[in-house]
Design a protein around this motif. Sequence first.
Motif, mmCIF file in Angstrom:
data_model
loop_
_atom_site.group_PDB
_atom_site.id
_atom_site.type_symbol
_atom_site.label_atom_id
_atom_site.label_comp_id
_atom_site.label_asym_id
_atom_site.label_seq_id
_atom_site.Cartn_x
_atom_site.Cartn_y
_atom_site.Cartn_z
ATOM 1 N N MET A 1 0.747 -1.217 0.215
ATOM 2 C CA MET A 1 0.023 -0.034 -0.092
ATOM 3 C C MET A 1 0.839 1.332 0.081
ATOM 4 N N ALA A 2 2.098 0.941 0.676
ATOM 5 C CA ALA A 2 2.982 2.436 0.869
ATOM 6 C C ALA A 2 3.450 2.564 -0.346
ATOM 7 N N SER A 3 3.587 1.658 -1.373
ATOM 8 C CA SER A 3 4.212 2.016 -2.716
ATOM 9 C C SER A 3 3.456 2.538 -3.296
ATOM 10 N N GLY A 4 1.883 2.190 -3.402
ATOM 11 C CA GLY A 4 0.848 2.687 -4.095
ATOM 12 C C GLY A 4 0.624 4.243 -3.807
ATOM 13 N N ASP A 5 0.841 4.477 -2.323
ATOM 14 C CA ASP A 5 0.527 6.047 -1.870
ATOM 15 C C ASP A 5 1.921 6.730 -2.514
ATOM 16 N N GLU A 6 2.868 6.330 -2.664
ATOM 17 C CA GLU A 6 4.270 6.871 -3.076
ATOM 18 C C GLU A 6 4.099 7.044 -4.588
ATOM 19 N N ASP A 7 3.420 6.042 -5.196
ATOM 20 C CA ASP A 7 3.325 6.405 -6.812
ATOM 21 C C ASP A 7 2.261 7.416 -7.013
ATOM 22 N N ALA A 8 1.402 7.599 -5.958
ATOM 23 C CA ALA A 8 0.356 8.393 -6.358
ATOM 24 C C ALA A 8 0.542 9.910 -5.947
ATOM 25 N N ASP A 9 1.710 9.841 -4.609
ATOM 26 C CA ASP A 9 2.348 11.268 -4.478
ATOM 27 C C ASP A 9 3.185 11.755 -5.721
ATOM 28 N N ALA A 10 3.829 11.090 -6.297
ATOM 29 C CA ALA A 10 4.703 11.318 -7.538
ATOM 30 C C ALA A 10 3.736 11.896 -8.521
ATOM 31 N N ALA A 11 2.675 11.021 -8.944
ATOM 32 C CA ALA A 11 1.761 11.595 -9.861
ATOM 33 C C ALA A 11 1.061 12.885 -9.596
ATOM 34 N N LEU A 12 0.850 13.006 -8.184
ATOM 35 C CA LEU A 12 0.239 14.345 -7.861
ATOM 36 C C LEU A 12 1.158 15.546 -8.047
ATOM 37 N N GLU A 13 2.467 15.438 -7.506
ATOM 38 C CA GLU A 13 3.484 16.296 -7.655
ATOM 39 C C GLU A 13 3.697 16.662 -9.348
ATOM 40 N N ASN A 37 -9.943 12.009 -19.222
ATOM 41 C CA ASN A 37 -9.014 11.511 -20.296
ATOM 42 C C ASN A 37 -7.887 12.115 -20.582
ATOM 43 N N ASP A 38 -7.837 13.445 -20.543
ATOM 44 C CA ASP A 38 -6.712 14.451 -20.700
ATOM 45 C C ASP A 38 -5.575 14.283 -19.819
ATOM 46 N N VAL A 39 -6.128 14.133 -18.281
ATOM 47 C CA VAL A 39 -5.380 13.891 -17.254
ATOM 48 C C VAL A 39 -4.611 12.540 -17.121
ATOM 49 N N ALA A 40 -5.227 11.551 -17.469
ATOM 50 C CA ALA A 40 -4.669 10.209 -17.872
ATOM 51 C C ALA A 40 -3.780 10.101 -18.972
ATOM 52 N N ASN A 41 -4.075 10.773 -19.971
ATOM 53 C CA ASN A 41 -3.160 10.829 -21.222
ATOM 54 C C ASN A 41 -1.773 11.786 -20.824
ATOM 55 N N ARG A 42 -2.002 12.869 -20.321
ATOM 56 C CA ARG A 42 -0.915 13.597 -19.765
ATOM 57 C C ARG A 42 -0.004 12.878 -18.647
ATOM 58 N N LEU A 43 -0.461 12.026 -18.009
ATOM 59 C CA LEU A 43 0.313 11.491 -17.044
ATOM 60 C C LEU A 43 1.178 10.390 -17.598
ATOM 61 N N ALA A 44 0.307 9.601 -18.629
ATOM 62 C CA ALA A 44 1.204 8.570 -19.207
ATOM 63 C C ALA A 44 2.277 9.244 -20.278
ATOM 64 N N MET A 45 2.158 10.099 -20.549
ATOM 65 C CA MET A 45 3.233 10.959 -21.351
ATOM 66 C C MET A 45 4.322 11.451 -20.432
ATOM 67 N N GLU A 46 3.923 11.580 -19.366
ATOM 68 C CA GLU A 46 5.078 12.048 -18.202
ATOM 69 C C GLU A 46 5.706 10.604 -17.855
ATOM 70 N N GLY A 47 5.429 9.418 -18.044
ATOM 71 C CA GLY A 47 5.961 8.416 -17.853
ATOM 72 C C GLY A 47 5.514 7.521 -16.743
ATOM 73 N N ILE A 48 4.122 7.725 -16.500
ATOM 74 C CA ILE A 48 3.569 7.450 -15.183
ATOM 75 C C ILE A 48 2.793 6.090 -15.903
ATOM 76 N N SER A 49 2.877 4.834 -15.222
ATOM 77 C CA SER A 49 2.509 3.715 -15.590
ATOM 78 C C SER A 49 1.090 3.562 -14.904
ATOM 79 N N ARG A 50 0.215 2.922 -15.662
ATOM 80 C CA ARG A 50 -1.343 2.770 -15.301
ATOM 81 C C ARG A 50 -1.661 4.132 -14.479
ATOM 82 N N PRO A 51 -1.886 5.179 -15.244
ATOM 83 C CA PRO A 51 -2.447 6.396 -14.714
ATOM 84 C C PRO A 51 -3.746 6.458 -14.107
ATOM 85 N N GLN A 52 -4.409 5.613 -14.776
ATOM 86 C CA GLN A 52 -5.986 5.491 -14.159
ATOM 87 C C GLN A 52 -6.171 4.883 -12.870
#
Length: 267
Positions: A1-13, A37-52
């Motif tokens: 769960m901690a890893s998921g929170d860290e990934d979410a924090d990184a996406a938020l930043e 849709n735009d938010v998911a695509n922009r996160l994917a472009m930033e290198g975020i895996s499974r942005p949804q």
Amino acid sequence: MASGDEDADAALEIMRQWQWTRGDSDGGLCPVSMDLNDVANRLAMEGISRPQDLLLSLLCRGDLSASGDYRWRKYQGGNHFQLEGINSPIKQKQWQGLADLIEAERLDIAKGGFGFFPCDLTKLGMKNCAQFDWAFFDNRFSTAICPYGVSEQAAHYLEEWFSAGNIQVHANWLDDYLTFGREPKPVTLATKPIANKGGRPPVADWELTALEIAGRYYRGDFKPQTIADVARELASLLGNQDLHPSDSVVRIHAKRIFEAFKAWEGE
């Protein structure tokens, strides 16, 4: 769960660096929203895996909020309830309900199951309903709840269905402007009079304040780790001068200062 929170924090930043405001006719700033849709695509472009997945986590946590066109139906205790909304807030519990269903199906498959099958909401007159549909690329999702193995005559029997579309995502850190799906913050009255006697309100000297913070940074008295650290320091310095610009304006200047500090460290 901690890893998921860290990934979410990184996406938020990452999202905090995006343009979530625009100028208005009075010279101030107004919030803007983005399609799911735009938010998911922009996160994917930033290198975020499974942005949804991370988007859903942030919506459940309340770091982001959303609005859209929704329809809700429920049967419980022999009564039918329904509600519809256009461009209305989508409550956190709806996002959490979606997340819970996704996680339940994942666990079912991990144990060798086949996932969730469509269900019939007979009391609501709806058949072959997907128990959840997380169609983020279409700016929509839906959930359906019908407890298995419970008689329709049982006192605790219920059916519930929720569907939302045209979903827009909002930045919850713009607290001066956004209250989507959240309780408004209480208003605190000033305890001392403002010194300015008419005319234009006092304006913050951003250049002088930035120099003050830069001096503290150079001396080693202030070593911010995030933009939020700089924003808090700015707000404190200006508050001592009885100046209280909005959080969004403070953050714009804090971002510039923080980026300058990072550039200095890289030299």
